[in-house]
Scaffold this motif. Structure first.
Motif: not given
Ligand code: PMP
Length: 413
Positions: A102, A210, A233, A207, A230
């Protein structure tokens, strides 16, 4: 032991032993953790690295000349190099530490957007974006007088590539989309979209939240301009993210936040900024987590991305076939190419109820809109239950999950 599609035998029992959190009972049942798309579990070595850092090396980085500061700085910067290699960035300076995907996206939208977006320009995202890849673009488009447009998807949950030529025009300045969808599992054709975007001079942000723990990511081969992901994950610590950006772009972008570390010189009349990546790393970063993250990458490389992907694909196919055979279960997201995510609905049972019944049986699944409300609107639904698998999950766990699902359905009927 399980034989994977790569032909390599993964010792799943051995791998599970590295994850102490898996070895517990929840509501009197052995924990089955199927919420890996939200965050996956951490191997012992990551936990140890965190503890070791605080026990032996803790000091603030970059500004100190004493031994602990030097040790911390070296370990911190070493992770940057490890990540550079992991995603094949051209240089370590193109790796910026943030709080998460994010923040990485917010950084680009805010800094790049303020400099390069103007009235009448367009930013293109996709229908299946996480709110983190929607809202930052909405904010900057509003501020700059630009327009946000959306790539359509088909019923299976795949971007309709044939429609892109009409959407990517010389007004398009940024195309931002996920490598893999957290709600549907769809793996998007990054290279195809990058080529179309670059043909009109637009930049591309992917992004990768995933994808990085499942798929090979080579940012130079994909030729993306920005790539956000991130640590949490990828078997790494929470609260830590990475932004990859091409040097030529990062150098032209203004700082995102002001503070320590991001400056060269400060006076009350003028401040000059540090070089990349430090220009974008204001304040004391998440030192311990960055240092521990190296161990998560080491874990992935030791098991092997291909082997992880093959094992997860086997679980995905196995679970999909079993779930499709249950009367009343509908899988949402049936793309040809998927990571190990299954979103589903059960006729007559609200997903929240389903999630609670699963929890009562020791099974962790996620329920809700998965931070993709516009995608849920597209399908005309409020939300789904979602099971997502990681390298430490097994077919035996899927069997138990499927039986629990059948049992829940029979009780509700
Ligand atoms: N993009 C995707 C595709 C995600 O799955 C996520 C987390 N669910 C995010 C962005 C945001 O990640 P974070 O909460 O680690 O900032």
């Amino acid at each position: 032991m399980s034989k994977t599609l790569t032909g390599v035998k993964l010792d799943i029992e051995g791998i599970r032993k590295e994850f102490p959190v898996l070895n517990q009972e929840v509501n009197g049942k052995p924990l089955i953790y199927f919420d890996n798309a939200a965050t996956n579990q951490k191997p012992q070595r990551v936990v140890d690295a965190l503890v070791d850092h605080y026990k032996k090396d803790n000091a603030n980085i970059h500004r100190g000349i004493h031994t602990l500061a030097e040790r911390s700085t070296a370990a911190f910067e070493d992770t940057r190099k490890v990540i550079q290699r992991f995603i094949n960035a051209n240089e370590a300076e193109e790796i910026i530490f943030t709080k998460g995907t994010s923040e990485s996206i917010n950084l680009v939208a805010s800094s790049w957007g303020r400099k390069f977006l103007n009235e009448g320009d367009e930013v293109l995202i996709s229908t299946m974006e996480h709110h983190s890849n929607i809202v930052p673009w909405q904010l900057i488009c509003e501020e700059r007088g630009a327009t946000l447009k959306v790539m359509p998807i088909n019923e299976a949950g795949e971007i309709v590539i044939e429609e892109l030529d009409g959407l990517i025009t010389d007004k398009t300045k940024m195309v931002a989309f996920n490598h893999a969808s957290n709600s549907l599992g769809t793996i998007n054709p990054v290279k195809v979209i990058v080529e179309k975007a670059h043909a009109v001079g637009a930049k591309v942000l992917v992004d990768g939240a995933q994808s990085t723990s499942h798929l090979e990511v080579d940012v130079q081969d994909l030729n993306v301009d920005f790539f956000a992901f991130s640590a949490h994950k990828m078997y790494g610590p929470t609260g830590l993210g990475i932004l990859y950006g091409k040097r030529t772009l990062l150098e032209k972008m203004p700082p995102y936040q002001g503070g320590g570390e991001m400056i060269k010189d400060v006076s009350f009349t003028k401040t000059t900024y540090n070089d990349i990546p430090y220009k974008f790393e204001a304040g004391t970063p998440d030192i311990a987590n960055v240092i521990a993250f190296k161990k998560a990458v080491e874990f992935i490389e030791e098991v092997g991305k291909e082997n992880i992907a093959a094992h997860e694909k086997e679980l995905l196919d196995y679970a999909t076939a079993k779930m499709e055979s249950i009367d009343g279960v509908k899988i949402v997201g049936k793309a040809q190419d998927k990571v190990s995510v299954i979103s589903f609905q059960v006729e007559g049972i609200h997903h929240f109820d389903l999630g609670m019944w699963m929890d009562a049986k020791g099974i962790a699944v996620r329920t809700g809109h998965h931070c993709t409300q516009p995608l849920m609107d597209h399908y005309g639904i409020e939300g789904t239950a979602r099971a997502s698998f990681s390298v430490y999950n097994t077919k035996e766990e899927i069997d138990i999950f499927v039986e629990a699902l059948k049992d829940t359905i029979s009780k509700f009927r």
